[in-house]
Scaffold this motif. Structure first.
Motif, PDB file in Angstrom:
ATOM      1  N   PRO A 120       0.837  -1.202   0.000  1.00  0.00           N
ATOM      2  CA  PRO A 120       0.000   0.000   0.000  1.00  0.00           C
ATOM      3  C   PRO A 120       0.872   1.253   0.000  1.00  0.00           C
ATOM      4  O   PRO A 120       2.074   1.191   0.260  1.00  0.00           O
ATOM      5  N   LEU A 121       0.252   2.386  -0.264  1.00  0.00           N
ATOM      6  CA  LEU A 121       0.989   3.648  -0.160  1.00  0.00           C
ATOM      7  C   LEU A 121       1.403   3.853   1.286  1.00  0.00           C
ATOM      8  O   LEU A 121       0.638   3.579   2.192  1.00  0.00           O
ATOM      9  N   PRO A 122       2.628   4.315   1.518  1.00  0.00           N
ATOM     10  CA  PRO A 122       3.052   4.527   2.904  1.00  0.00           C
ATOM     11  C   PRO A 122       2.464   5.800   3.506  1.00  0.00           C
ATOM     12  O   PRO A 122       2.014   6.696   2.791  1.00  0.00           O
ATOM     13  N   VAL A 123       2.478   5.853   4.825  1.00  0.00           N
ATOM     14  CA  VAL A 123       2.078   7.066   5.538  1.00  0.00           C
ATOM     15  C   VAL A 123       3.015   8.201   5.159  1.00  0.00           C
ATOM     16  O   VAL A 123       4.217   7.987   4.986  1.00  0.00           O
ATOM     17  N   ARG A 124       2.474   9.379   5.005  1.00  0.00           N
ATOM     18  CA  ARG A 124       3.345  10.548   4.866  1.00  0.00           C
ATOM     19  C   ARG A 124       3.139  11.427   6.092  1.00  0.00           C
ATOM     20  O   ARG A 124       2.067  11.998   6.274  1.00  0.00           O
ATOM     21  N   PRO A 125       4.147  11.514   6.950  1.00  0.00           N
ATOM     22  CA  PRO A 125       3.961  12.307   8.171  1.00  0.00           C
ATOM     23  C   PRO A 125       3.848  13.792   7.839  1.00  0.00           C
ATOM     24  O   PRO A 125       4.325  14.244   6.800  1.00  0.00           O
ATOM     25  N   GLU A 128       2.531   3.192  12.180  1.00  0.00           N
ATOM     26  CA  GLU A 128       2.614   2.553  10.855  1.00  0.00           C
ATOM     27  C   GLU A 128       3.549   1.351  10.897  1.00  0.00           C
ATOM     28  O   GLU A 128       4.674   1.420  11.397  1.00  0.00           O
ATOM     29  N   ASN A 129       3.055   0.238  10.369  1.00  0.00           N
ATOM     30  CA  ASN A 129       3.848  -0.994  10.264  1.00  0.00           C
ATOM     31  C   ASN A 129       4.407  -1.481  11.598  1.00  0.00           C
ATOM     32  O   ASN A 129       5.495  -2.028  11.661  1.00  0.00           O
ATOM     33  N   THR A 150      -3.396  10.305   5.105  1.00  0.00           N
ATOM     34  CA  THR A 150      -2.250  11.038   5.666  1.00  0.00           C
ATOM     35  C   THR A 150      -1.462  11.754   4.581  1.00  0.00           C
ATOM     36  O   THR A 150      -0.730  12.699   4.855  1.00  0.00           O
ATOM     37  N   ARG A 151      -1.608  11.306   3.357  1.00  0.00           N
ATOM     38  CA  ARG A 151      -0.868  11.920   2.256  1.00  0.00           C
ATOM     39  C   ARG A 151      -1.593  13.095   1.639  1.00  0.00           C
ATOM     40  O   ARG A 151      -1.006  13.856   0.880  1.00  0.00           O
ATOM     41  N   ILE A 179      -1.975   6.964  13.401  1.00  0.00           N
ATOM     42  CA  ILE A 179      -1.630   6.334  12.124  1.00  0.00           C
ATOM     43  C   ILE A 179      -0.154   6.612  11.803  1.00  0.00           C
ATOM     44  O   ILE A 179       0.585   5.734  11.364  1.00  0.00           O
ATOM     45  N   GLU A 180       0.265   7.848  12.081  1.00  0.00           N
ATOM     46  CA  GLU A 180       1.665   8.209  11.816  1.00  0.00           C
ATOM     47  C   GLU A 180       2.613   7.465  12.751  1.00  0.00           C
ATOM     48  O   GLU A 180       3.649   6.949  12.328  1.00  0.00           O
ATOM     49  N   ALA A 181       2.228   7.358  14.020  1.00  0.00           N
ATOM     50  CA  ALA A 181       3.152   6.787  15.011  1.00  0.00           C
ATOM     51  C   ALA A 181       3.254   5.270  14.899  1.00  0.00           C
ATOM     52  O   ALA A 181       4.304   4.699  15.173  1.00  0.00           O
TER      53      ALA A 181
END
Lengths: 231, 719
Positions: free
Chosen positions: B292-297, B406-407, B371-372, B402-404
């Motif tokens: 998936p698209l990654p989180v963008r902080p 992720e994965n 987030t993006r 979600i930012e903190a």
């Protein structure tokens, strides 16, 4: 990269650029041409499993092409013995976690150089807590740590796998980084629980950069050999 | 979801796995991650001729791994058995079987029979104590295999297991002694289908025993002394039962498939193929879909003071721009953004997941895309799941979480989200996505229709093409239809459930007349309207050609709080029977049919359903269904319907019952799709207890995006 400054129409336009760019952050941009031959240097020393037995593909040329077509950080990877090489470009960055993706949009996530997740490989490492192991490896010191790896079982439940790991420094060797000669120290990590025992190897620079490594992904995928082409 | 401790390593007692050896590695992982069980049921690797782990004709006390599905097909002189087996719980096994026995039908000819078995492992093997199981075979069929047994199995040395037991009924017919009570002679001239519990464990008792020796990893040799004298076969079919000793081998090609050969009764040979499939062991547990698209902080507030100030919210052009970008990213992800609202601190997206079996995975993708795209001051993210235009559940996240996380472990984010009823949330400010409706989609697929042992000893099947289309006028208002064209097959040879007595109108049993019209048959052509009339309530109205045999109007209401294990529903239909050619004509039968339904999630994947009401033939009664649902989409279920229609009117089988099986396509391919294969196995198509088959029933439409199912697959949130 994200939404700076101006409100209004300009902002909306920036948002679109930001999202439209998502699928194309680095790795997706160019399909990298594959060639034939062998890479000297760090991966060469780590990838000791039947080099050249897989698809006729030259990691050296692959790396050169990747460096040319991808602007940001780039890695070279080989999953499993005899498998083909693939390049990964930086796909996302969130705090100390970096996501790299292949041109086919499979991904590996690293935390300061330690593999903490994969995506798109069928038996993915969903997440991992390297514990103190990452710090030991990067500081090139001996010690032990508890690590946790997590995998999906067939019923969508995340299953943790805990192992106790011992990190030991090995010898030093010369390597290349961006055309510069650097000295790297080999760090060996051995992890075990019950009958399961795995080994990881890292080549670490004086500055604590993991330049190349052979890291265990999980029981389904085995090891991946990695080399940083551009940090 | 609490992480469990791995079991002690000494339990394994196995050689250490070699690095790089995939199979051993997986085995080792299974060992170290298995929950600490007190004792495990004894597992048998090879199946007998009745479908469960066993010797040859004789049972053993063994089970298969929990949840495993198996199928065996056995051929011998004068008999065939095709069995479908399921390990319902770790100790309880069930079998549904089609069999044919030459010359055993009292009316002359081959006896075609469907039967059900159960076996329960009472105790597992422990030290000197053997595993012990009790079982009943053919307890509601015609009774040809009707028997009960008590059996013990003990491991004598690694690879060698001995079994001994006592049999009643058919298994008490060779070398038996008198037991308790009388057992009426075995009689299948009646309609069958009764639970003959009064006969169980009555009459003569006979001992049986045998050995199974696993000679190699793949080869098992077996010998048994059978307590089944094949009395009826000898009497009616001239069967040669020269010896009670049977011999056999079982060779396994892989974890999934094997072949067995037998020398039986001192006079004949038998051959058997078996397959086993564990729904919990897919080829690709995590799927092979793209990352998936990654989180963008977000940037630091200092780097984007205006974005963080929220002042942008006053600009009417921000939402359309953001929405277009989110809709585009979701579309590439296989999801549909129906509408969106945005304020300085909160964003809500209403999303239809058209790709992922696990709703949690779809939401994980949506959250990362948000987030993006969202300006930095937006902290509350609400993802509302939509099914057929109905908002079903709203899941609220903090963007910082979600930012903190992720994965990381999926538990972390699970503890920080909330699930609520979508109808309870605010709807103002929701802006429909431009250009989405009306929405037209179509597909061309192949189909297979098959019946086994319909009237004679054979398989009948049709294959052809199916063209389907749907036109969604606005969210929840959907016109759809499908047409089928047969390409090849012999299904029109089938005469189809003709067992009705003629006393009731053939509401289902003239299926063969429909099957023989296979040129451009309109399977369905309907207009359906789905809605949310009130919080916790869902509704559906469908008009048109509802299914291949009936057209009319169907209305349904369902009450289901988002986090409730219980749901209640009601459905009323007025329908008229369609003509056999399946175009636009109707026959002379119309009726009102409908049910009140209760659904309950018992936990552990077990779901029950009770429907009470009036069926198509105007008979009144109830249907009980029990399903085992796996989080990955597999479903194995059984159902039974009893109505006020008499056994004589119902015909062979006495009441309607069967097995349902659902296989998610994504499980086999590893690629994301919500497509599933549904199969119903029932002994016969009769007119009693027949229900209308209308598409889009509410419970199955919404259940996947309610709390229970969301949690069951939460491990896929970051996938």
């Amino acid at each position: 990269m994200i939404l700076r400054g101006k409100a209004g129409a300009a902002l909306a336009a920036l948002v679109i650029v930001a999202v439209a760019g998502c699928a194309g952050d680095g790795a997706k941009r160019g399909k990298v041409a594959l060639g034939g031959g062998l890479l000297s240097g760090a991966v060469g020393t780590l990838v000791n499993e039947r080099r050249g037995a897989g698809p006729a593909q030259d990691p050296g040329q692959l790396a050169a092409a990747a460096l040319k077509s991808l602007p940001g950080p780039v890695m070279l990877a080989q999953i499993g013995p005899g498998a083909g090489y693939t390049v990964l470009g930086l796909y996302g960055e969130n705090g100390d976690r970096r996501t790299y993706a292949t041109p086919g949009e499979q991904a590996m996530v690293f935390r300061n150089g330690i593999l903490v997740a994969t995506r798109g490989y069928g038996n993915d490492l969903m997440s991992a807590d390297p514990g103190a192991a990452g710090q030991l490896v990067r500081s090139r010191s001996a010690g032990s740590a508890e690590r946790i790896w997590r995998y999906l079982d067939g019923n969508n439940v995340e299953r943790p796998l805990r192992m106790n790991c011992a990190v030991q420094p090995g010898g030093t060797q010369a390597a290349q980084l961006g055309g510069r000669a650097v000295t790297v120290r080999q760090m060996n990590e051995t992890c075990a629980t019950g009958p399961l025992k795995i080994d990881n190897t890292y080549l670490v620079t004086d500055a604590g950069l993991i330049l190349a490594s052979r890291q265990w992904i999980g029981p389904g995928l085995g090891h991946v050999s990695l080399q940083v082409l551009r940090p | 979801m609490t992480p469990h401790r791995h079991t002690a390593s000494q339990q394994t007692g196995q050689r250490a796995p070699r690095r790089g050896s995939l199979c051993l590695g997986v085995a080792a992982l299974a060992l170290v991650t298995a929950p600490a069980l007190r004792a495990e049921p004894m597992i048998g690797e090879s199946r007998g001729t009745f479908g469960l782990p066993g010797l040859i004709d004789m049972p053993t006390a063994e089970s298969r791994p929990d949840g495993e599905i198996g199928a065996t097909t056995y051929f011998a002189d004068g008999a065939q058995r095709h069995s479908f087996a399921f390990q319902i719980t770790p100790r309880l096994s069930g079998v549904y079987r089609y069999s044919s026995i030459d010359d055993l039908d009292p009316a002359g000819g081959t006896l075609l029979d469907r039967s059900f078995d159960f076996q329960f492992q009472l105790t597992e093997e422990n030290g000197m104590r053997p595993a012990v199981a009790v079982g009943i075979r053919d307890f509601i069929g015609n009774g040809a295999y009707s028997s009960e047994y008590l059996v013990a199995t003990k491991t004598l040395s690694p690879g060698l297991r001995a079994t001994a037991g006592l049999g009643w009924g058919r298994l008490g017919s060779e070398g038996g002694f008198s037991g308790f009570g009388d057992r009426p002679a075995y009689d299948f001239s009646g309609p069958g289908g009764e639970l003959n519990s009064g006969k169980w464990f009555r009459g003569d008792i006979a001992p049986f025993f045998g050995l199974a020796w696993q000679a190699t990893d793949k080869l098992t040799l077996k010998a048994e002394y059978s307590s089944d004298a094949y009395e009826q076969e000898v009497a009616l079919a001239g069967f040669d039962h020269a010896s009670p000793v049977n011999l056999g081998f079982d060779y396994r090609f892989s974890r999934y498939a094997g072949v067995s050969g037998y020398y039986i009764h001192g006079s004949g040979a038998g051959l058997q193929f078996s397959v086993s499939l564990d729904p919990r062991r897919p080829p690709f547990p995590s799927g092979i879909e793209k990352t998936p698209l990654p989180v963008r902080p977000r940037p630091a507030p200092g780097a984007d003071p205006e974005g963080w100030s929220g002042a942008w919210a006053a600009d009417p052009e921000v939402l359309p721009g953001v929405q277009r970008a989110v809709a585009d990213a979701l579309r590439k992800d296989g999801q549909v953004l129906e509408s969106m609202s945005l304020s300085a601190s909160r964003a809500e997206v209403r999303v239809r997941n058209e790709s992922y079996g696990a709703q949690a995975q779809a939401m994980g993708h949506t959250a990362r895309i948000l987030t993006r795209a969202l300006p930095p001051s937006v902290e509350t993210l609400v993802i509302t799941n939509v099914a057929r235009g109905m908002p079903t559940s709203s899941v609220t996240f903090r963007r910082s979480d979600i930012e903190a996380f992720e994965n990381t472990s999926s538990v972390d984010i699970a503890q920080r989200m909330t699930i609520s009823d979508a109808a309870a949330g605010p709807t103002e400010g929701l802006r429909p996505t431009e250009g989405l409706f009306p929405r037209f989609r179509w597909s061309l697929t192949q189909y297979v229709d098959a019946t086994l042992f319909d009237t004679d000893n054979s398989l009948q099947a049709d294959i052809g093409l199916k063209l389907s289309g749907s036109y969604e006028i606005q969210p929840g208002l959907i016109a759809s239809g499908s047409i089928r064209q047969k390409l090849a097959g012999n299904l029109d040879d089938a005469t189809g459930g003709t067992g009705g007595s003629g006393a009731v109108y053939p509401v289902r049993s003239d299926i063969a007349a429909y099957s023989s019209h296979d040129d451009l048959a309109i399977q369905s052509l309907t207009l359906a309207w789905y809605g949310r009339p009130a919080p916790e309530v869902y509704s559906r109205v469908t008009v048109g050609l509802l299914e291949r045999m009936y057209g009319g109007v169907s209305g349904e209401v369902l009450w289901k709080p988002v986090d409730s294990r219980l749901a209640l529903g009601a459905e009323v239909n007025w329908v008229r029977q369609r003509d056999f050619d399946q175009r636009f004509d109707f026959r002379d039968y119309d009726t009102v049919t409908g049910h009140a339904s209760a659904y309950y999630d018992f936990g552990g994947g077990f779901n029950g359903q009770l429907d009470v009401g009036r069926y198509l033939a105007e008979d009144w009664g109830a249907t009980v269904a029990l399903n085992r649902d796996f989080a990955n989409g597999w479903r194995v279920g059984a159902f039974a319907t009893v109505t006020d229609m008499s056994r004589e009117d119902f015909g062979d089988g006495s009441f309607d019952k069967g097995i349902r099986l659902t296989i998610p396509i994504a499980w086999t391919t590893g690629k994301p799709t919500v497509s599933k294969l549904d199969t119903t196995l029932r002994p016969a198509t009769r007119d009693g207890g027949a229900r209308l088959n209308v598409d889009g029933r509410l419970y199955d439409t919404i259940q996947q995006s309610h709390t229970g199912a969301i949690y069951d697959s939460w491990g896929r949130f970051w996938r």
